[in-house]
Design a protein around this motif. Sequence first.
Motif, PDB file in Angstrom:
ATOM      1  N   ALA A  23      75.231  57.851  52.611  1.00 54.18           N
ATOM      2  CA  ALA A  23      74.835  57.656  51.212  1.00 54.18           C
ATOM      3  C   ALA A  23      73.373  57.243  51.081  1.00 54.18           C
ATOM      4  O   ALA A  23      72.824  57.252  49.974  1.00 54.18           O
ATOM      5  N   GLY A  24      72.755  56.839  52.204  1.00 51.57           N
ATOM      6  CA  GLY A  24      71.344  56.465  52.170  1.00 51.57           C
ATOM      7  C   GLY A  24      71.057  55.005  52.440  1.00 51.57           C
ATOM      8  O   GLY A  24      69.907  54.562  52.320  1.00 51.57           O
ATOM      9  N   ALA A  25      72.072  54.225  52.812  1.00 51.20           N
ATOM     10  CA  ALA A  25      71.873  52.791  53.047  1.00 51.20           C
ATOM     11  C   ALA A  25      70.969  52.543  54.254  1.00 51.20           C
ATOM     12  O   ALA A  25      71.037  53.254  55.260  1.00 51.20           O
ATOM     13  N   GLU A  26      70.127  51.506  54.141  1.00 47.00           N
ATOM     14  CA  GLU A  26      69.259  51.088  55.243  1.00 47.00           C
ATOM     15  C   GLU A  26      69.795  49.842  55.931  1.00 47.00           C
ATOM     16  O   GLU A  26      69.571  49.625  57.130  1.00 47.00           O
ATOM     17  N   TYR A  27      70.484  49.007  55.164  1.00 47.51           N
ATOM     18  CA  TYR A  27      71.009  47.741  55.680  1.00 47.51           C
ATOM     19  C   TYR A  27      72.487  47.639  55.314  1.00 47.51           C
ATOM     20  O   TYR A  27      72.907  48.081  54.237  1.00 47.51           O
ATOM     21  N   PHE A  28      73.253  47.021  56.223  1.00 48.50           N
ATOM     22  CA  PHE A  28      74.692  46.906  55.996  1.00 48.50           C
ATOM     23  C   PHE A  28      75.134  45.468  56.238  1.00 48.50           C
ATOM     24  O   PHE A  28      75.016  44.950  57.358  1.00 48.50           O
ATOM     25  N   LEU A  29      75.620  44.806  55.171  1.00 50.42           N
ATOM     26  CA  LEU A  29      76.132  43.439  55.285  1.00 50.42           C
ATOM     27  C   LEU A  29      77.505  43.495  55.952  1.00 50.42           C
ATOM     28  O   LEU A  29      78.455  44.062  55.405  1.00 50.42           O
TER      29      LEU A  29
END
Length: 362
Positions: free
Chosen positions: A307-313
Motif C-alpha cells: 500500500a506504500g507504507a514506510e514504517y510499521f508499528l
Amino acid sequence: MPRRTATMLASTLVLICLLIAGVLIPVPYAEMSPGPTVNTLGEARGEPVLQISGRKTYPTDGHLNMTTVRVTSADYKMNAVEAVYGWLAHDNVVVPHDTLYPDGKTEEQSSQENAEEFSQSQESAKVAALGELGIPVVSRVVVGSVVKGAPAEGKLHAGDVIKAVDGVPITEQSGVAAQVTKRKPGQKVEFTIVPAKEAAAAEKAGKEPTATRKVVITTTTSEEGDRAVVGIQAGTDHVFPFTIDIKLADVGGPSAGLMFALGIIDKLTPDSLTGGRFVAGTGTIDDEGKVGPIGGIEMKLVGARNAGAEYFLTPADNCATAASDIPDGLTLVKVDTIDDATKSLEKLRKGDTASLPSCSKG
C-alpha cells in the motif's frame, strides 16, 4: 501402439487423474493472505473512518493505516491443489483449519465473534486515546448478557448498570462474580441497578443516572457444580464526553485497536502525528493503552508495504516473527503501549529515525 506412446499416454492419464483427485479431495487446511489496508485518518466507502462531534478537531495529513488479513471462510473446503499452491506462494500461509477455526466453529459463529471483538476494540481504542490525552472517561459495570433460562432471565437485562451487589459497591466487572460466589447455590443475592433504558436516557441528557432499584435473585449451581451463579456476564461500559464514531464495514477482530486510537489522537490534537509520513501498523489495545499481539503479522507487513507504507508499528510480542522476513523498504517500529507509539511518531516527525525502537529476530 508404440511402447513409448503408450507410456506417455498412461503417464498423461495418471497426471490427469491426480489433478482431478487434487481438485475433488478436500483437505483440512485454511489459507491466510495479505488483506487491504485502511487509513484511519481518511475515508472508506465515501465517508470518514473516524467521525468526532462535540469536540474541536484538527486537519490531519499522512497515513495511519490499519492492516488486515484475508482468510478462507470457516465453511470453505480447500482442495489439495489449492493447498499446494498456497504453500508455494511466498506471501500466503496455509495452516491447519482448526488453527483459525477451533472447536468446529461455523462461519456464522466466527463472524459473530469477530464482530464482537471489533466492537470491543473500538471502545478500548477510544478509552486509550482519551486517556493518553488526559481526557476523563466515565466507566461503569453493566450486565453484558443474560443466559437463557438462568435465574437472572427477566430480572436483569443487557445494559443494566450494576451499582452494588449485596450492598457492596461495584467498580470493576470482576467484583460482580466475587460477590455472587460468596453465596451458596440456592441463596438469594441482591443487585442494585440502574435499568438500561434509564441509564441510556441519562447518558443522552448528559447526566449521571441516579435512580436505582433493587433486584433479588436466587442463585443456582454453576455448570461445574462448584459455585453459585445467577446467569449473567458482566461487562464494562464507557460514557464519553463527546461522540466518537468509527465507520468501517466488513472488518472483524481486535487487531485495529492501536491504529484507531492513534487516529483519534491525531484528529484531536493540532500537530500532525505522522508529519505527513505513511505509517501503518497493527495491535490490540486495552483501556489502559497496552498494545497486544495479533495473528498474521507476516501478511500484514506485506499488505502495508504494497500500500506504500514506510514504517510499521509492531506489537512487541510480534517483533521476533515480524523481523524474520521484513519487506524491502519497510521499517519496523516496536511498540508496547500507546505512549510508546506516540513517542515514536514524535521521533519520526523530527527525523530522529536512528533512535526508533526496532524489532530483532532474537
